[in-house]
Design a protein around this motif. Structure first.
Motif, PDB file in Angstrom:
ATOM      1  N   UNK A  71      32.135 -12.606  -2.552  1.00 38.42           N
ATOM      2  CA  UNK A  71      33.601 -12.319  -3.005  1.00 38.42           C
ATOM      3  C   UNK A  71      34.338 -12.219  -1.697  1.00 38.42           C
ATOM      4  N   UNK A  72      34.200 -11.401  -0.960  1.00 36.25           N
ATOM      5  CA  UNK A  72      34.810 -10.948   0.420  1.00 36.25           C
ATOM      6  C   UNK A  72      35.009 -12.242   1.273  1.00 36.25           C
ATOM      7  N   UNK A  73      34.089 -13.103   1.245  1.00 36.82           N
ATOM      8  CA  UNK A  73      34.079 -14.429   2.064  1.00 36.82           C
ATOM      9  C   UNK A  73      34.719 -15.610   1.114  1.00 36.82           C
ATOM     10  N   UNK A  74      34.960 -15.185   0.117  1.00 30.65           N
ATOM     11  CA  UNK A  74      35.902 -16.437  -0.911  1.00 30.65           C
ATOM     12  C   UNK A  74      34.896 -17.705  -1.159  1.00 30.65           C
ATOM     13  N   UNK A  75      33.590 -17.478  -1.256  1.00 39.11           N
ATOM     14  CA  UNK A  75      32.400 -18.478  -1.300  1.00 39.11           C
ATOM     15  C   UNK A  75      32.605 -18.724  -2.753  1.00 39.11           C
ATOM     16  N   UNK A  76      33.202 -19.733  -3.213  1.00 41.59           N
ATOM     17  CA  UNK A  76      33.152 -20.238  -4.623  1.00 41.59           C
ATOM     18  C   UNK A  76      31.729 -20.901  -5.230  1.00 41.59           C
ATOM     19  N   UNK A  77      31.141 -21.394  -4.147  1.00 40.07           N
ATOM     20  CA  UNK A  77      29.573 -21.996  -4.496  1.00 40.07           C
ATOM     21  C   UNK A  77      28.599 -20.635  -4.739  1.00 40.07           C
ATOM     22  N   UNK A  78      28.740 -19.868  -3.637  1.00 35.01           N
ATOM     23  CA  UNK A  78      27.685 -18.616  -3.712  1.00 35.01           C
ATOM     24  C   UNK A  78      28.087 -17.813  -5.043  1.00 35.01           C
ATOM     25  N   UNK A  79      29.360 -17.471  -5.177  1.00 40.81           N
ATOM     26  CA  UNK A  79      29.851 -16.699  -6.444  1.00 40.81           C
ATOM     27  C   UNK A  79      29.027 -17.354  -7.511  1.00 40.81           C
ATOM     28  N   UNK A  80      29.216 -18.644  -7.782  1.00 48.38           N
ATOM     29  CA  UNK A  80      28.784 -19.212  -8.867  1.00 48.38           C
ATOM     30  C   UNK A  80      27.078 -19.344  -8.982  1.00 48.38           C
ATOM     31  N   UNK A  81      26.476 -19.273  -7.943  1.00 43.20           N
ATOM     32  CA  UNK A  81      25.215 -19.376  -7.818  1.00 43.20           C
ATOM     33  C   UNK A  81      24.722 -17.953  -8.119  1.00 43.20           C
ATOM     34  N   UNK A  82      25.345 -16.864  -7.395  1.00 43.51           N
ATOM     35  CA  UNK A  82      24.705 -15.636  -7.387  1.00 43.51           C
ATOM     36  C   UNK A  82      25.366 -14.872  -8.767  1.00 43.51           C
ATOM     37  N   UNK A  83      26.127 -15.480  -9.705  1.00 43.64           N
ATOM     38  CA  UNK A  83      26.620 -15.184 -10.899  1.00 43.64           C
ATOM     39  C   UNK A  83      25.388 -15.395 -11.917  1.00 43.64           C
ATOM     40  N   UNK A  84      24.877 -16.451 -11.742  1.00 44.95           N
ATOM     41  CA  UNK A  84      23.800 -17.157 -12.526  1.00 44.95           C
ATOM     42  C   UNK A  84      22.424 -16.207 -12.203  1.00 44.95           C
ATOM     43  N   UNK A  85      22.188 -16.212 -11.099  1.00 43.63           N
ATOM     44  CA  UNK A  85      21.178 -15.253 -10.674  1.00 43.63           C
ATOM     45  C   UNK A  85      21.123 -13.968 -11.084  1.00 43.63           C
ATOM     46  N   UNK A  86      22.301 -13.349 -10.576  1.00 43.88           N
ATOM     47  CA  UNK A  86      22.843 -11.907 -11.203  1.00 43.88           C
ATOM     48  C   UNK A  86      22.564 -11.830 -12.880  1.00 43.88           C
ATOM     49  N   UNK A  87      22.702 -12.743 -13.346  1.00 41.73           N
ATOM     50  CA  UNK A  87      22.450 -12.623 -15.073  1.00 41.73           C
ATOM     51  C   UNK A  87      21.069 -12.853 -15.338  1.00 41.73           C
ATOM     52  N   UNK A  88      20.383 -13.310 -14.583  1.00 37.71           N
ATOM     53  CA  UNK A  88      18.748 -13.791 -14.735  1.00 37.71           C
ATOM     54  C   UNK A  88      18.005 -12.328 -14.350  1.00 37.71           C
ATOM     55  N   UNK A  89      18.856 -11.464 -13.497  1.00 37.43           N
ATOM     56  CA  UNK A  89      18.420 -10.250 -13.130  1.00 37.43           C
ATOM     57  C   UNK A  89      18.949  -9.103 -13.837  1.00 37.43           C
ATOM     58  N   UNK A  90      19.313  -9.611 -14.958  1.00 37.12           N
ATOM     59  CA  UNK A  90      19.795  -8.397 -16.121  1.00 37.12           C
ATOM     60  C   UNK A  90      21.270  -7.931 -15.987  1.00 37.12           C
ATOM     61  N   UNK A  91      22.197  -8.143 -14.962  1.00 35.76           N
ATOM     62  CA  UNK A  91      23.535  -7.986 -15.085  1.00 35.76           C
ATOM     63  C   UNK A  91      24.473  -8.432 -16.188  1.00 35.76           C
ATOM     64  N   UNK A 167      30.978 -27.490  -0.066  1.00 39.61           N
ATOM     65  CA  UNK A 167      29.853 -27.852  -0.967  1.00 39.61           C
ATOM     66  C   UNK A 167      30.184 -27.901  -2.439  1.00 39.61           C
ATOM     67  N   UNK A 168      29.769 -29.028  -3.166  1.00 46.29           N
ATOM     68  CA  UNK A 168      30.176 -29.109  -4.581  1.00 46.29           C
ATOM     69  C   UNK A 168      29.105 -28.348  -5.279  1.00 46.29           C
ATOM     70  N   UNK A 169      29.749 -27.367  -6.147  1.00 51.12           N
ATOM     71  CA  UNK A 169      29.106 -26.500  -6.884  1.00 51.12           C
ATOM     72  C   UNK A 169      28.383 -27.082  -8.154  1.00 51.12           C
ATOM     73  N   UNK A 170      27.121 -26.741  -7.891  1.00 51.69           N
ATOM     74  CA  UNK A 170      26.055 -27.299  -8.946  1.00 51.69           C
ATOM     75  C   UNK A 170      25.613 -25.883 -10.076  1.00 51.69           C
ATOM     76  N   UNK A 171      26.144 -25.062 -10.132  1.00 55.18           N
ATOM     77  CA  UNK A 171      26.051 -24.048 -10.984  1.00 55.18           C
ATOM     78  C   UNK A 171      27.286 -23.848 -11.891  1.00 55.18           C
TER      79      UNK A 171
END
Length: 182
Positions: A71-91, A167-171
């Motif tokens: 979020x601080x680095x404003x990386x839309x790709x990683x925000x999408x990927x880690x939102x999906x992974x965060x949900x898989x981890x129970x958030x 990088x094109x977002x694939x999440x």
């Protein structure tokens, strides 16, 4: 600016082709971020070794750091990927929004971790002594501190690559962060 394509398996070196095969077997696909690393003969293997190294942080704790830093680095790709992974981890969705904002009202320990990750990233490695003291007061160790800093570096590398090459977002894409009440 030059456009970076996402290379296919056939466009990368034999060593990277083997990594693509392993990623496809493990994840079901090769994320565009990893494929983009394969423009370099060595970067993909080096990054995966670094990113998958042993750490004192549990998977869920790593996602706290990944979300705050991205979020601080404003990386839309990683925000999408880690939102999906965060949900898989129970958030939950609301917890993920808080973590992106660098806090966690739902867990004191994770709150200290999120605040530290955000503070380190915002201040380019110069953490506030108060934030570090709060981290230790929440029960984290010196080992956890070092591993958190290493993870901030790991995530910053991928954030910077995504932001520079677009990088094109694939999440599933995420919405812009709305202000989360303090």
């Amino acid at each position: 600016m030059s456009t970076f394509n996402v290379p296919t398996r056939e466009e990368v070196s034999p060593a990277n082709q083997a990594i693509f095969d392993n990623l496809k077997k493990a994840l079901g696909f090769v994320p565009n971020l990893y494929a983009t690393f394969a423009h370099s003969e060595n970067a993909l293997g080096n990054y995966l070794t670094f990113a998958n190294a042993k750490t004192s942080l549990k998977a869920k704790e790593k996602e706290v750091v990944n979300l705050a830093v991205s979020q601080v680095n404003d990386c839309l790709y990683c925000l999408a990927a880690h939102t999906a992974i965060g949900k898989l981890n129970g958030f939950t969705d609301s917890q993920i929004l808080e973590l992106r904002a660098g806090k966690a009202s739902f867990d004191n320990r994770l709150d200290a971790l999120a605040k530290l990750a955000k503070n380190i990233t915002e201040n380019r490695g110069i953490a506030s002594p108060e934030v570090v003291d709060n981290f230790f007061a929440a029960g984290w160790t010196k080992e956890n501190l070092i591993d958190t800093i290493v993870l901030v570096g790991d995530k910053t590398i991928s954030n910077y690559i995504n932001n520079v090459v677009d990088t094109p977002i694939d999440f599933p894409e995420v919405q812009a962060l709305e202000e989360v009440e303090a």
